[in-house]
Scaffold this active site. Structure first.
Site, PDB file in Angstrom:
ATOM      1  N   LYS A 252      46.979  77.891   6.785  1.00  0.00           N
ATOM      2  CA  LYS A 252      46.600  79.133   6.106  1.00  0.00           C
ATOM      3  C   LYS A 252      47.857  79.901   5.696  1.00  0.00           C
ATOM      4  O   LYS A 252      48.841  79.920   6.443  1.00  0.00           O
ATOM      5  CB  LYS A 252      45.749  79.960   7.081  1.00  0.00           C
ATOM      6  CG  LYS A 252      45.220  81.266   6.566  1.00  0.00           C
ATOM      7  CD  LYS A 252      44.380  81.931   7.662  1.00  0.00           C
ATOM      8  CE  LYS A 252      43.765  83.231   7.244  1.00  0.00           C
ATOM      9  NZ  LYS A 252      42.910  83.808   8.319  1.00  0.00           N
TER      10      LYS A 252
ATOM     11  N   SER B 141      38.412  84.815   7.130  1.00  0.00           N
ATOM     12  CA  SER B 141      39.422  84.853   6.100  1.00  0.00           C
ATOM     13  C   SER B 141      40.103  83.511   5.830  1.00  0.00           C
ATOM     14  O   SER B 141      40.801  83.372   4.833  1.00  0.00           O
ATOM     15  CB  SER B 141      40.489  85.871   6.486  1.00  0.00           C
ATOM     16  OG  SER B 141      41.119  85.521   7.712  1.00  0.00           O
TER      17      SER B 141
ATOM     18  N   SER C 111      37.444  84.603  11.725  1.00  0.00           N
ATOM     19  CA  SER C 111      38.019  84.015  10.506  1.00  0.00           C
ATOM     20  C   SER C 111      38.240  82.508  10.528  1.00  0.00           C
ATOM     21  O   SER C 111      38.562  81.927   9.493  1.00  0.00           O
ATOM     22  CB  SER C 111      39.342  84.711  10.167  1.00  0.00           C
ATOM     23  OG  SER C 111      39.100  86.007   9.671  1.00  0.00           O
TER      24      SER C 111
END
Lengths: 437, 59
Positions: free
Chosen positions: A65, A140, A164
């Site tokens: 990420k 996220s 997330s």
């Protein structure tokens, strides 16, 4: 193939790390439409593949990420503010992946500053759900979910503050684990909330997640052994808050675990309704503290949703944080008898399937509610207590994935993954492929 | 209050704007409206939790 299978083939020299990387780079290029990646490290990954020499993840192409630093590569956090920020060193988790022999393919799309559950950055565009590209991936860590689901990496890292990792894993039909708080180092990861931030794996299977977790945490996770004798508490209050079709899929999954030998009982989680508020009392001011200098100097460079959340943290009364600390302590204490009695808790990972991009509201049991509010009771109760929690694919509704949440005792991440692995040995939801994958 | 003045409405836009300004942050009216919606949910819950803590602390 799964990460575990790929690693076996790499170790057996049935293919080389370079061939593996080339194969993933070709797929990434072919699925640019999903917008899973913010930065692809094509040349660097090929060079790293040529240099890799053994290790449990020998030559395995993985991606992280874009809040996780990779030396020499930009860490944008999905933001305009950090659009050109280049990291000068690897995050601790990236160092550990490299030590295990993994190759870093690139940086994955994220909700701006990992502060939202949609991955619809106004600066880099939305990550698109491989099962239905007009739908969100969740967030996220939405790019991590999309990459795992569309075979754009053999495994991915996400971060989880209030859901997330679990949310995109659920909505993209892959397996994700929020590890026990503190188990995996967060150095070199752009913070959302120092109290709740965790880094963990998103991949095809529980076994893949175990491989990644072992590289990240130095653990030796054995996913074999099944669920016979495990006591599982089914959180019925969350079944009742999920869409009926989602609840039905989760009930069927829990019945499967019972058929495999687990003892399942309905349970009540004390303080379940307070957990979301308590987490926000702590998380909102912490996130604002991270961003305050930029909030003063360049508020217009944030997306509106993130800016409003940061302002909310600024404008909470000063007593809110203290109340958050005190009530978190009592919440955890009230949870202890439940965790002493049950090895695992089970619940829906999310109340609904992935909403369409641009839709902020969802309908749950006939009532319209904001997506961000609907997901809180399904995620915060476990984040607040720092518990390991996984989302495991357990069905489809209207062609979109549904996830089973499995929650363990502190540091019992292996038990969570063992149960997930046993479930995946008896079902094939995790083997389904999105159209075109 | 002992001076006869009432407490400011914690959700009044003017009050929120002044608080933000004290932190050196200038906020648009649109943002303040959105923040108000956010706080409107949290503040009653905060008050309830604080009341429960106070009850727990009572001798």
């Amino acid at each position: 193939v799964s990460l575990a299978t790929l690693v076996q083939r790499l170790h057996a020299r049935e293919l080389s790390p370079r061939e593996a990387v080339e194969s993933y780079l070709a797929r990434i290029e072919a699925r640019r439409d999903l917008n899973a990646y913010i930065t692809v490290r094509a040349e660097e990954a090929l060079a790293e593949a040529d240099a890799t020499s053994g290790g449990p993840l020998h030559g395995a192409p993985v991606a992280v990420k874009d809040v996780i630093d990779v030396a020499g590569t930009r860490t944008t956090a999905g933001s305009a503010i950090l659009r050109d920020h280049v990291a000068d060193r690897d995050a601790a988790v990236v160092s550990r992946l490299r030590e295990a022999g993994a190759v870093i393919l690139g940086k994955l799309n994220t909700h701006e500053f990992a502060y939202g559950a949609l991955t619809t950055s106004p600066h880099f565009g939305p990550a698109r759900n491989p099962w239905a590209p007009e739908h969100v991936c969740g967030g996220s860590s939405g790019g991590s979910g999309a990459a795992a689901a569309a075979d754009l990496a053999a495994g991915a890292l996400g971060t989880d503050t209030g859901g997330s990792i679990r949310i995109p894993a659920c909505l993209c039909g892959v397996t994700g684990l929020r590890p026990t708080s503190g188990l995996v180092p967060t150095g070199g990861v752009f913070p959302t909330s120092w109290t709740f931030d965790t880094v963990g794996p998103i991949a095809r299977t529980a076994k893949d997640c175990a491989l990644l977790l072992d590289a990240l945490a130095g653990t030796r996770t054995d996913v074999a052994g099944g669920v016979r004798g495990l006591r599982i508490g089914l959180v019925e209050a969350l079944l009742e808050r999920a869409e009926p079709v989602v609840a039905a899929a989760v009930e069927a999954a829990v019945a499967e675990l019972a058929a495999l030998g687990a003892a399942v009982e309905p349970v009540e989680v004390p303080g379940l309704d307070d957990a979301g508020t308590i987490q926000q009392l702590l998380m909102l001011p912490e996130a604002t503290a991270v961003h305050l200098p930029w909030l003063r100097e360049r508020p217009g460079d944030y997306g509106a949703d993130v800016r409003v959340r940061l302002l909310a943290g600024l404008l909470l009364p000063g007593t809110a944080y203290v109340t958050g600390l005190r009530t978190r302590r009592s919440y955890r204490a009230r949870l202890e008898p439940l965790l002493a009695r049950y090895d695992l808790l089970a619940a829906p990972a999310m109340p609904v399937t992935a909403p369409r991009i641009g839709e902020e509201a969802v309908v749950v049991r006939g009532e319209q509610t904001l997506f961000r509010r609907a997901l809180i009771p399904f995620n915060s109760p476990w984040s607040l207590a720092g518990l390991p929690a996984a989302s495991v694919p357990c069905g489809f509704v209207g062609g979109l994935p549904v996830g089973l949440a499995l929650v363990g005792r502190p540091l019992a991440d292996a038990t969570v993954l063992r149960a997930a692995h046993a479930y995946q040995g008896a079902t094939d939801w995790h083997e389904r492929r999105a159209p075109g994958v | 209050m002992t001076d006869g003045q009432s407490s400011p409405d914690p959700l009044a836009v003017e009050h929120l704007a002044r608080l933000a300004e004290e932190h050196g942050v200038v906020v648009s009216d649109d943002d303040l409206e959105a923040v108000r919606g956010f706080l409107d949910t949290i503040l009653p819950e905060l008050a309830r939790l604080e009341a429960e803590l106070a009850a727990d602390d009572a001798p």
